[in-house]
Design a protein around this motif. Structure first.
Motif, PDB file in Angstrom:
ATOM      1  N   ARG A  77       0.826  -1.210   0.000  1.00 30.74           N
ATOM      2  CA  ARG A  77       0.000   0.000   0.000  1.00 30.74           C
ATOM      3  C   ARG A  77       0.851   1.248   0.000  1.00 30.74           C
ATOM      4  NH1 ARG A  77      -3.818  -1.182   4.785  1.00 30.74           N
ATOM      5  NH2 ARG A  77      -3.376  -3.398   4.691  1.00 30.74           N
ATOM      6  N   ARG A  78       2.107   1.102   0.454  1.00 33.00           N
ATOM      7  CA  ARG A  78       3.003   2.259   0.376  1.00 33.00           C
ATOM      8  C   ARG A  78       3.591   2.261  -1.028  1.00 33.00           C
ATOM      9  NH1 ARG A  78       5.307  -0.759   4.518  1.00 33.00           N
ATOM     10  NH2 ARG A  78       3.984  -0.579   6.323  1.00 33.00           N
ATOM     11  N   THR A  79       3.664   3.451  -1.604  1.00 30.39           N
ATOM     12  CA  THR A  79       4.184   3.488  -2.981  1.00 30.39           C
ATOM     13  C   THR A  79       5.663   3.139  -3.024  1.00 30.39           C
ATOM     14  OG1 THR A  79       3.940   5.839  -2.625  1.00 30.39           O
ATOM     15  CG2 THR A  79       2.623   4.858  -4.378  1.00 30.39           C
ATOM     16  N   THR A  80       6.418   3.654  -2.013  1.00 29.46           N
ATOM     17  CA  THR A  80       7.825   3.270  -1.962  1.00 29.46           C
ATOM     18  C   THR A  80       8.037   2.326  -0.797  1.00 29.46           C
ATOM     19  OG1 THR A  80       8.211   5.236  -0.666  1.00 29.46           O
ATOM     20  CG2 THR A  80       8.762   5.378  -2.997  1.00 29.46           C
ATOM     21  N   ALA A  81       8.908   1.366  -0.995  1.00 31.91           N
ATOM     22  CA  ALA A  81       9.170   0.404   0.052  1.00 31.91           C
ATOM     23  C   ALA A  81       9.867   1.099   1.211  1.00 31.91           C
ATOM     24  CB  ALA A  81      10.046  -0.723  -0.486  1.00 31.91           C
ATOM     25  N   PRO A  82       9.573   0.725   2.434  1.00 34.52           N
ATOM     26  CA  PRO A  82      10.192   1.372   3.586  1.00 34.52           C
ATOM     27  C   PRO A  82      11.689   1.095   3.627  1.00 34.52           C
ATOM     28  CG  PRO A  82       9.016  -0.592   4.257  1.00 34.52           C
ATOM     29  CD  PRO A  82       8.727  -0.400   2.806  1.00 34.52           C
ATOM     30  N   GLU A  83      12.440   2.071   4.078  1.00 34.71           N
ATOM     31  CA  GLU A  83      13.892   1.912   4.189  1.00 34.71           C
ATOM     32  C   GLU A  83      14.233   0.825   5.203  1.00 34.71           C
ATOM     33  OE1 GLU A  83      16.754   4.519   3.205  1.00 34.71           O
ATOM     34  OE2 GLU A  83      15.465   4.046   1.500  1.00 34.71           O
ATOM     35  N   VAL A  84      13.653   0.995   6.388  1.00 33.13           N
ATOM     36  CA  VAL A  84      13.880   0.006   7.433  1.00 33.13           C
ATOM     37  C   VAL A  84      12.533  -0.591   7.806  1.00 33.13           C
ATOM     38  CG1 VAL A  84      15.409  -0.283   9.407  1.00 33.13           C
ATOM     39  CG2 VAL A  84      14.999   2.029   8.469  1.00 33.13           C
ATOM     40  N   SER A  85      12.462  -1.882   7.863  1.00 35.88           N
ATOM     41  CA  SER A  85      11.248  -2.471   8.400  1.00 35.88           C
ATOM     42  C   SER A  85      11.696  -3.328   9.569  1.00 35.88           C
ATOM     43  CB  SER A  85      10.544  -3.311   7.335  1.00 35.88           C
ATOM     44  OG  SER A  85      11.413  -4.300   6.863  1.00 35.88           O
ATOM     45  N   GLU A  86      10.794  -3.527  10.509  1.00 35.70           N
ATOM     46  CA  GLU A  86      11.244  -4.286  11.659  1.00 35.70           C
ATOM     47  C   GLU A  86      10.514  -5.610  11.748  1.00 35.70           C
ATOM     48  OE1 GLU A  86       8.569  -2.221  15.084  1.00 35.70           O
ATOM     49  OE2 GLU A  86      10.570  -1.371  14.662  1.00 35.70           O
ATOM     50  N   ILE A  87      11.169  -6.519  12.392  1.00 35.42           N
ATOM     51  CA  ILE A  87      10.615  -7.849  12.542  1.00 35.42           C
ATOM     52  C   ILE A  87      10.198  -8.029  13.996  1.00 35.42           C
ATOM     53  CG2 ILE A  87      11.163 -10.315  12.465  1.00 35.42           C
ATOM     54  CD1 ILE A  87      13.218  -9.630  10.274  1.00 35.42           C
ATOM     55  N   ARG A  88       8.970  -8.461  14.221  1.00 35.52           N
ATOM     56  CA  ARG A  88       8.503  -8.656  15.604  1.00 35.52           C
ATOM     57  C   ARG A  88       8.644 -10.124  15.973  1.00 35.52           C
ATOM     58  NH1 ARG A  88       5.381  -4.318  17.439  1.00 35.52           N
ATOM     59  NH2 ARG A  88       4.576  -5.606  19.114  1.00 35.52           N
ATOM     60  N   ILE A  89       9.291 -10.336  17.104  1.00 35.60           N
ATOM     61  CA  ILE A  89       9.460 -11.698  17.572  1.00 35.60           C
ATOM     62  C   ILE A  89       8.829 -11.840  18.949  1.00 35.60           C
ATOM     63  CG2 ILE A  89      11.169 -13.423  18.337  1.00 35.60           C
ATOM     64  CD1 ILE A  89      12.963 -12.241  16.078  1.00 35.60           C
ATOM     65  N   PRO A  90       7.870 -12.740  19.103  1.00 34.82           N
ATOM     66  CA  PRO A  90       7.198 -12.885  20.397  1.00 34.82           C
ATOM     67  C   PRO A  90       8.162 -13.422  21.448  1.00 34.82           C
ATOM     68  CG  PRO A  90       6.475 -14.588  18.851  1.00 34.82           C
ATOM     69  CD  PRO A  90       7.383 -13.682  18.099  1.00 34.82           C
ATOM     70  N   THR A  91       8.061 -12.899  22.681  1.00 35.80           N
ATOM     71  CA  THR A  91       8.901 -13.450  23.747  1.00 35.80           C
ATOM     72  C   THR A  91       8.468 -14.888  23.984  1.00 35.80           C
ATOM     73  OG1 THR A  91       7.370 -12.314  25.200  1.00 35.80           O
ATOM     74  CG2 THR A  91       9.588 -11.404  25.046  1.00 35.80           C
TER      75      THR A  91
ATOM     76  N   ALA B  58       9.791 -17.283  22.251  1.00 32.78           N
ATOM     77  CA  ALA B  58      10.085 -18.043  21.039  1.00 32.78           C
ATOM     78  C   ALA B  58      11.409 -18.781  21.200  1.00 32.78           C
ATOM     79  CB  ALA B  58      10.169 -17.100  19.837  1.00 32.78           C
ATOM     80  N   THR B  59      11.485 -19.992  20.660  1.00 39.66           N
ATOM     81  CA  THR B  59      12.751 -20.730  20.713  1.00 39.66           C
ATOM     82  C   THR B  59      13.693 -20.165  19.649  1.00 39.66           C
ATOM     83  OG1 THR B  59      12.055 -22.323  19.060  1.00 39.66           O
ATOM     84  CG2 THR B  59      11.529 -22.851  21.340  1.00 39.66           C
ATOM     85  N   MET B  60      14.979 -20.512  19.746  1.00 37.71           N
ATOM     86  CA  MET B  60      15.936 -20.001  18.776  1.00 37.71           C
ATOM     87  C   MET B  60      15.546 -20.395  17.355  1.00 37.71           C
ATOM     88  SD  MET B  60      17.946 -17.890  19.771  1.00 37.71           S
ATOM     89  CE  MET B  60      19.242 -17.613  18.585  1.00 37.71           C
ATOM     90  N   SER B  61      15.065 -21.625  17.199  1.00 37.59           N
ATOM     91  CA  SER B  61      14.744 -22.021  15.833  1.00 37.59           C
ATOM     92  C   SER B  61      13.496 -21.274  15.334  1.00 37.59           C
ATOM     93  CB  SER B  61      14.602 -23.540  15.691  1.00 37.59           C
ATOM     94  OG  SER B  61      13.478 -23.991  16.379  1.00 37.59           O
ATOM     95  N   GLU B  62      12.580 -20.936  16.247  1.00 37.86           N
ATOM     96  CA  GLU B  62      11.434 -20.115  15.843  1.00 37.86           C
ATOM     97  C   GLU B  62      11.909 -18.735  15.409  1.00 37.86           C
ATOM     98  OE1 GLU B  62       8.025 -22.255  18.564  1.00 37.86           O
ATOM     99  OE2 GLU B  62       8.844 -20.332  19.211  1.00 37.86           O
ATOM    100  N   VAL B  63      12.855 -18.200  16.200  1.00 36.98           N
ATOM    101  CA  VAL B  63      13.410 -16.893  15.861  1.00 36.98           C
ATOM    102  C   VAL B  63      14.009 -16.945  14.456  1.00 36.98           C
ATOM    103  CG1 VAL B  63      15.196 -15.200  16.405  1.00 36.98           C
ATOM    104  CG2 VAL B  63      13.881 -16.259  18.253  1.00 36.98           C
TER     105      VAL B  63
END
Ligand SMILES: Nc1ncnc2c1ncn2[C@@H]1O[C@H](COP(=O)(O)OP(=O)(O)OP(=O)(O)O)[C@@H](O)[C@H]1O
Ligand SMILES: [Mg+2]
Length: 456
Positions: free
Chosen positions: A395-409, A411-416
């Motif tokens: 929906r954004r015309t230009t892709a965001p410079e930085v996007s962030e990844i949300r990781i639920p607390t 989570a195991t290392m392999s889930e991460v």
């Protein structure tokens, strides 16, 4: 009695008016439309005047006999159901009639019930053939070639190239960005070639460890290397008489590139650890999403192999250069996703389609397919897909410079790891090379992890 569709048209040829009247009455009662003529020449003229589904003819029809009439009828409609009627049993004649394409051969006195059963069966068969033919024709028209969808000028050029290349046995190079349909093009070449009934074998040079590629390609004998406890056929042998598709050919080591060139030129190779030379008849199709010219400059790809492969090449066009295909593809993937996931979606709104049309599609058709699939899975049943169903980054015309990844607390290392890879794949538009580079891992490692976490 036959069902569905307009009544089947029957041409009846017999010089006996009484028998003809009896057959006509019987068949008309059962909803057939019957025309009767008393000699072969009249029948000949009738066959030229309109299409018939069934021809019932006396073998000894006057002036033009039954066998010749059958040939004429088949010329007009190859699927016509022909029943020949003889005065008395004649095995030799019956065999010959069947060989020439009669559906059945009956002798007088006629058993009308049996005649009807035969006609009904013949018509059923005919409809089936037509339906398949019609379906195939419609699919080709609508979907281009094989499973390739798209009607843009660029895709039509691809279809034409495939049709032209398919009958030959020359090696083919398919170039194109990730997700542009190189796999589908390779398959279309095979299925449109005289090799279609022989194996289509695929090897992705990036997805298996470098050390194993050689034995995958050429096979090995027992004890050829540690772990080779049994002799094994390579893909070249498996693909004999068929097509071998080498995907991501840019990943092949220089040594293997040399061996490959030899197979292309002489159709010969040796299994690992074996001194015997094997010969195969294999058509090679190679694909790459890397600029091989640059690799040649860096000394990573053999120029002789490149020139050899480049003779016949197809460029798979990126989706952003043929945006007019997006609605057709979107529609196709909506139907496909609905079928796979047992969902119902009414379609896609104008505004949502506008967003799809404006996006750059770095991951090309694969990215479109994945996005549509996600939208279908998340949508309420029966709903029309709308702007709110389209993922945010489109929906954004230009892709965001930085996007962030949300990781639920919790989570195991392999889930991460799974989450990080999945999100990075999305951000890079499912471009594995870019994703591997972003994550600072090797392409092969990425392949292994994608497989491990079942990420597509
Ligand atoms: N023209 C097309 N019509 C229908 N589906 C397509 C088309 N092009 C690609 N696809 C679909 O998109 C996905 C990616 O296509 P494909 O695997 O052929 O791409 P590719 O060029 O080989 O990508 P990569 O370089 O990543 O291997 C597949 O699911 C394929 O079915
Ligand atoms: Mg591919």
């Amino acid at each position: 009695m036959h069902s569905e569709g307009p009544p089947a048209a029957v041409l009846l040829v017999d010089r006996d008016p009484e028998l003809a009247a009896e057959i006509m009455a019987f068949l008309e009662d059962r909803d057939y439309e019957v025309e009767w003529v008393d000699d072969g020449e009249k029948a000949y003229n009738r066959l030229d005047s309109r299409p018939f589904d069934v021809l019932i003819t006396d073998l000894n029809a006057h002036r033009i006999d039954g066998m010749r009439l059958m040939a004429v009828a088949k010329d007009r409609n190859p699927e016509i159901c022909v029943v020949l009627i003889a005065e008395q049993p004649d095995v030799a004649l019956a065999t010959e009639a069947m060989r020439q394409g009669a559906y059945d051969f009956q002798t007088k006195p006629l058993n009308l019930g049996k005649l009807e059963a035969v006609i009904e069966q013949g018509i059923g068969h005919q409809r089936l053939v037509f339906e398949q033919y019609e379906l195939k024709r419609r699919l080709d028209e609508r979907f281009g070639l094989g499973s390739l969808v798209g009607q843009s000028r660029q895709m039509v050029a691809v279809y034409n190239a495939v049709r032209q290349i398919a009958p030959t046995r020359g090696s083919v190079l398919i170039r194109g960005e990730t997700g542009t349909g190189k796999d589908l093009i390779a398959q279309a070449i095979h299925t449109n070639s005289p090799r279609r009934d022989a194996p289509f074998v695929k090897l992705n040079c990036a997805s298996i460890p470098a050390a194993l590629v050689e034995s995958e390609l050429f096979g090995h004998v027992e004890g050829a290397f540690t772990g080779a406890t049994r002799p094994r056929k390579g893909r070249f042998e498996v693909a004999d008489k068929g097509t071998l598709f080498l995907d991501e050919i840019g990943e092949l080591s220089l040594a293997l590139q040399a061996k490959l060139l030899r197979v292309i030129e002489h159709q010969q190779f040796e299994r690992l650890g074996d001194s015997r030379t094997m010969s195969v008849d294999v058509r090679l199709i190679a694909a790459t999403n890397r600029a091989l010219e640059n690799m040649i400059e860096r000394g990573e790809f053999r120029d002789d192999l490149y020139y050899r492969l480049r003779v016949i090449s197809i460029d798979a066009p990126p989706l952003r250069q043929r945006r007019e295909d997006i609605p057709l593809l979107a529609d196709h993937f909506i139907k496909e996703a609905c079928a796979t996931h047992s969902r119902e979606v009414a379609g896609i709104s104008r505004n949502a389609m506008d967003l799809l049309m404006r996006y750059e599609w770095p991951g090309n058709v694969r990215e479109l397919k994945n996005i549509i699939e996600g939208m279908v899975i998340m949508a309420r049943p029966g709903k029309t897909l709308d702007v709110s169903d389209v993922p945010g980054y489109l929906r954004r015309t230009t892709a965001p410079e930085v996007s962030e990844i949300r990781i639920p607390t919790g989570a195991t290392m392999s889930e991460v790891e799974r989450i990080v890879i999945e999100e990075t794949m999305k951000v890079t538009g499912y471009n594995k090379e870019a994703c591997a580079k972003t994550l600072g891992i090797g392409l092969r490692t990425l392949y292994r992890k994608l497989k491990e976490y079942d990420i597509r």
